[in-house]
Write an enzyme that holds these catalytic residues in place. Structure first.
Site, short mmCIF file in Angstrom:
data_model
loop_
_atom_site.label_atom_id
_atom_site.label_comp_id
_atom_site.label_asym_id
_atom_site.label_seq_id
_atom_site.Cartn_x
_atom_site.Cartn_y
_atom_site.Cartn_z
N HIS A 290 -3.75 9.82 -0.29
CA HIS A 290 -2.58 10.58 -0.73
C HIS A 290 -2.86 11.17 -2.10
O HIS A 290 -3.54 10.56 -2.91
CB HIS A 290 -1.33 9.68 -0.78
N LYS B 114 2.92 5.67 8.37
CA LYS B 114 2.34 5.70 7.02
C LYS B 114 3.26 5.05 6.01
O LYS B 114 4.47 5.26 6.02
CB LYS B 114 2.10 7.16 6.63
N LYS C 24 10.64 6.23 6.31
CA LYS C 24 11.73 6.47 5.36
C LYS C 24 12.87 5.50 5.65
O LYS C 24 13.03 5.09 6.79
CB LYS C 24 12.23 7.92 5.48
#
Length: 443
Positions: A260, A167, A141
């Site tokens: 995902h 990831k 992030k």
């Protein structure tokens, strides 16, 4: 036959028998009228049949309709073709107010036409040389906006601190602020540097999802040339055809494939229309993927405990018995198709670690994005806190402790000798996501 369980909500005045027969016909050989070419084929051999109808408990106008489809209706090894028939035009049928596919029973003869996951759970553990505990991950992030070099640095700090994986977020592809090739190079550098320092095998889910299948394969080939262990694909937005092609490439070239499920809630969240996630999970196991996000039960995203455990069993186990208490409508035999590791991700932190370990068991990936990068001391201490919490929860589970009852005490005890964990415990002690699930079991 492929068996399907549909939740049918007919329009007022339409009897359930008519609605069930319409679903079976429209999703197999039927059309709105009789046509003369019906006489040129053996309809009895090919038509879908609605063989049972049950009223839904607590609902006045909903029914579970069971439909059997002859196997000859479907192309071998094609999830795309299977879904085009079973969840195609029938979902827009005017005689129905709503329609939801709750579950599918895939016969063993059809399962055997699929490769399935590129490697499976045991092969992944052997490749990583990691046993006896869940694997730890972290989504980098902010998900969008970082340069490739800063992105790689964040990966390195997390991996050095003790995580097994970092990831790409599902919407990181190849945007102007960070082109895919630059990201792949800096993340590979982070992986090798962290491996050299820790002596452990590390990985980063490099998202190969792209606008065309050709571009997707180009990214997968570049990842293989870099020697990284794992890549990633958004299987619903990318499509089942692309996903199956990528899964075949990954098996042939020794790459693990992380999946995902972006867009799944558009399809599966409403209780009376769409498709339950257990169907999407079965389709993914057939199409191919080594990991898939499956909900957390305790985090920020939708997922009731019993339903989620039903998904998890369907992903991992060779044989799953019918169990309506967990939303499983049919017994499913996977005939040794490799298993998929469920990934718990979304709004989880160190206080959730005992519950996650108890719910998901050893064969899972626990993924903490904000729960790693939000640590007040930085990324590496955030990773240390998660690794210490996991080690404490796994040791307590092996010693026979009740993680559900003693979880908080286990984390508090571990935080006495880990300042990183103590700081994480202080930051997230008040964070809770308490909302009722939308998709619940019928009572």
């Amino acid at each position: 036959d492929i068996l399907a369980a549909f939740r049918v909500t007919p329009q007022p005045g339409v009897p359930p028998e008519e609605a069930g027969x319409x679903v079976a016909a429209e999703s197999s050989t039927g059309t709105w009228t009789t046509v003369w070419t019906d006489g040129l084929t053996s309809l009895d051999r090919y038509k879908g049949r609605c063989y049972n109808i049950e009223p839904v408990p607590g609902e006045t106008d909903q029914y579970i309709c069971y439909v059997a489809y002859p196997l000859d209706l479907f192309e071998e090894g094609s999830v795309t073709n299977m879904f085009t028939s079973i969840v195609g035009n029938v979902f827009g049928f005017k005689a129905l107010r709503a329609l939801r596919l709750e579950d599918l029973r895939i016969p063993t003869a059809y399962v055997k036409t699929f490769q399935g996951p590129p490697h499976g759970i045991q092969v992944e553990r052997d490749k990583l040389n990691k046993y006896g505990r869940p694997l730890l991950g972290c989504t980098i992030k902010p998900k969008l906006g970082l340069s490739a070099k800063n992105y790689g640095r964040a990966c390195y700090e997390c991996l050095r601190g003790g995580l097994d994986f970092t990831k790409d977020d599902e919407n990181v592809n190849s945007q102007p602020f960070m082109r895919w090739r630059d990201r792949f190079l800096f993340c590979a550098e982070a992986i090798y540097k962290a491996q050299a320092e820790t002596g452990e095998i590390k990985g980063h889910y490099l998202n190969a999802t792209a606008g065309t299948c050709e571009e997707m394969m180009k990214r997968a080939i570049f990842a293989r040339e870099l020697g990284v262990p794992i890549i990633m694909h958004d299987y619903l937005t990318g499509g089942f055809t692309a996903n199956t092609s990528l899964a075949h490439y990954c098996r042939d070239n020794g790459l693990l494939l992380h999946i995902h499920r972006a867009m799944h809630a558009v399809i599966d969240r409403q209780k009376n229309h769409g498709m339950x996630f257990r169907v999407l999970x079965k389709a993914l196991r057939m199409s191919g993927g080594d990991h898939i996000h499956s909900g957390t039960v305790v985090g920020k995203l939708e997922g009731e405990r019993d339903i989620t455990l039903g998904f998890v069993d369907l992903l991992r186990d060779d044989f799953v018995e019918k169990d309506r208490s967990r939303g499983i409508y049919f017994t499913q035999d996977w005939v040794s198709l490799p298993g998929v590791i469920p990934v718990a991700s979304g709004g989880i932190h160190v206080w959730h670690m005992p519950a996650l370990t108890e719910i998901f068991g050893d064969d899972s990936v626990l993924q903490f994005g904000g729960g790693t990068l939000g640590h007040p001391w930085g990324n590496a201490p955030g990773a240390v806190a998660n690794r210490v919490a996991l080690x404490x929860x796994x040791x307590x589970x092996n010693x026979g402790x009740d993680l559900a009852a003693e979880g908080n005490a286990i984390i508090r005890e571990a935080s006495k000798w880990s300042p990183e964990l103590a700081a994480a415990c202080e930051v997230w002690k008040e964070i809770k996501f308490k909302f009722k699930a939308v998709d619940t079991l019928d009572k």
